[in-house]
Design an enzyme around this catalytic site. Structure first.
Site, PDB file in Angstrom:
ATOM      1  N   GLU A 250       0.879  -1.173   0.000  1.00 27.73           N
ATOM      2  CA  GLU A 250       0.000   0.000   0.000  1.00 27.73           C
ATOM      3  C   GLU A 250       0.915   1.222   0.000  1.00 27.73           C
ATOM      4  OE1 GLU A 250      -3.670   1.971   2.581  1.00 27.73           O
ATOM      5  OE2 GLU A 250      -2.764   0.086   3.223  1.00 27.73           O
ATOM      6  N   CYS A 284      -1.884   9.463   2.220  1.00 31.08           N
ATOM      7  CA  CYS A 284      -1.702   8.817   0.917  1.00 31.08           C
ATOM      8  C   CYS A 284      -2.923   9.020   0.030  1.00 31.08           C
ATOM      9  CB  CYS A 284      -1.443   7.323   1.104  1.00 31.08           C
ATOM     10  SG  CYS A 284       0.098   6.951   1.966  1.00 31.08           S
TER      11      CYS A 284
END
Length: 505
Positions: A250, A284
């Site tokens: 991720e 993010c």
């Protein structure tokens, strides 16, 4: 080791082979708020060995017993959320209210994983084909044994628990390496787990820098769940490749928000501001680029700037905290200065908005699409806003990025059609990042944003491997896998193949 006045010995790797320690500092003040051991390869190997033994016990408990213990852990975190939020604020600077919101979201996913693991991963009967009708078939998902989790500092509870909770629910033990910026958060979570599950060290924490993480990658764990920058992710993958250890990646993003001509502009501006500025832009999935239909561009921009003028970075009651990593300030400054040199209009903030560890909200317009502020991940409270002629142009610009983590679309009529054309792991329509908060939905990216998924059924399956089992019920009249197979059997099979597969439609 002393953690905020409490002695922590049972949940971090024991008896470190070196006395080397590192300090953790409050990014807002520079004050030392903790000191932790730099665990070596030897320490990591010992932690994994203990976890392997604990994992055998944990897996044998079965889904129901694991769920009961995970519920106890959830209760421990809930009761201690004020203390946990305070540590988050001290270590990475986020406002207490945002820290508690992060904890709340993590608890939702922990509950879902515990309650749904058996349904998703438990054994299931599947049908055989006509040629193998004599076989009873079953598929189940087995735990890897030990899962290593390497977590980030920006969401030090919500993000790693997306891997830890699901790995535990699947039956694995976990060795958790938190960021060197937020080791106290990781230690607190492991300590809470030890109170809920005192029987065995199912969750352990190792602390240190990149070398400690690399040691975990090479330690022989069954899988690594990583969250962090794309650059660090590539190094993690290289280390894992040495032992063919599978990884869940991720990584970073450069997420965009798209505003169509018929959008609710007040809602879109509010979402853009929160998406770009919350957590000081250190997200993010945060909004970094905005593409607005030309018909509403000026009105949207005015609304956004007016809202942003009321948000400030600072200490105390400020809505935005400091930039956690000192080196990230150089990235933010470089992006802003480059944009201005290339003709960007500074509508708010700008290069002068960087004051020590704090960056005030910054909004730029007319930034070239190949500028660093548009192409690279900035990870600060900055937004670039661009005018587009239509949604075709908006989608093309969104998809031009090397990243593909998430996106947000504001549109009344064509929201779904626009979202369907965006190449990313998830899209939320008329709400920022909603897909990341819903426990049943998978979360992850494409391209340089990584691969694999946390959350939802896909997240559970990430931390288990599929095992297929067959049992022959009776001897087949068409014995296929034998050297005694006759020409008659071959002829019958050939005829069946023609009937079963030779016709289209």
């Amino acid at each position: 080791m002393v953690l905020y006045g409490r002695l922590v010995t049972s949940t971090t790797a024991e008896s470190p082979s070196t006395q080397l320690r590192f300090d953790v500092r409050d990014p807002a003040t520079g004050a030392v708020v903790g000191r932790y051991p730099v665990h070596t390869e030897v320490d990591v190997a010992a932690a994994v060995a203990r976890a392997r033994e604990a994992g055998t016990w944990w897996a044998a408990l079965g889904f129901a017993e694991r769920a009961r213990r995970l519920d106890r852990w959830r209760a421990e975190v809930t009761r201690g959320r004020d203390d946990l939020a305070r540590i988050m604020r001290q270590e990475m600077g986020k406002p207490l209210s945002d820290a508690k919101l992060e904890i709340a979201m993590a608890l939702e996913h922990l509950k879902w994983a515990a309650r749904n693991a058996e349904r998703v991963l438990g054994p299931k009967s599947v049908h055989a084909s006509l040629l193998t009708i004599n076989q009873s078939c079953r598929v189940e998902y087995r735990p890897y044994g030990v899962v290593g989790v390497i977590g980030p500092w920006n969401y030090p509870v919500f993000t790693p628990l997306g891997s830890i909770s699901f790995a535990l629910a699947a039956g694995n033990a976990v060795v958790f390496k938190p960021s060197e910026y937020t080791p106290g958060v990781g230690a607190w979570l492991a300590e809470a787990f030890a109170r809920a599950v005192p029987e065995s060290p199912v969750v352990q924490v190792i602390t240190g820098d990149g070398a400690t993480g690399a040691a975990l990658c090479r330690s022989g764990v069954g899988k690594i769940g990583f969250t962090g920058s794309t650059a660090t992710g590539k190094r993690v993958m290289a280390a894992c490749a040495e032992t063919l250890t599978p990884v869940l990646m991720e990584c970073g993003g450069k997420d965009a928000l798209v505003v169509d001509a018929d959008a609710d502009l007040a809602a879109a501006a509010d979402a853009a501001l929160w998406g770009g500025m919350s957590n000081a832009g250190q997200t993010c999935l945060g909004v970094e680029r905005i593409y607005v239909h030309t018909d509403v561009y000026d009105e949207f921009l005015g609304r956004l700037v007016d809202l942003a003028r009321e948000v400030h970075a600072g200490r105390g009651a400020a809505k935005i905290g400091p930039i956690t990593m000192p080196k990230q300030l150089d990235v933010i400054r470089r992006h802003l200065e480059d944009a201005v040199l290339r003709g960007a209009r500074v509508l708010l903030g700008g290069p002068d908005a960087i004051e020590g560890q704090f960056v005030q909200p910054t909004i730029l317009a007319d930034v070239p699409e190949d500028a660093a502020a548009v192409v690279e991940e900035t990870f600060g409270p900055t937004l670039t806003v661009a005018r587009v002629a239509d949604m075709d142009e908006a989608v093309a610009r969104v998809n031009a990025s090397v990243y593909g983590l998430g996106a947000t679309v504001f549109a009344r009529r064509d929201g779904r059609a626009i979202a369907d054309r965006i190449e990313s792991g998830g899209v939320s329509i008329n709400a920022f990042v909603a897909h990341a908060t819903i426990p049943t939905l998978p979360l992850g990216g494409v391209r340089e944003s990584g691969f694999g998924r946390v959350h939802g059924p896909d997240g559970l399956r990430e931390f288990a491997y599929a095992k297929s089992t067959t049992r022959q019920l009776f001897s087949s009249p068409l014995a296929l896998t034998t050297f005694t197979r006759s020409a008659r059997v071959d002829a019958v099979v050939d005829r069946l193949v023609s009937v079963l597969h030779g016709r289209s439609g």
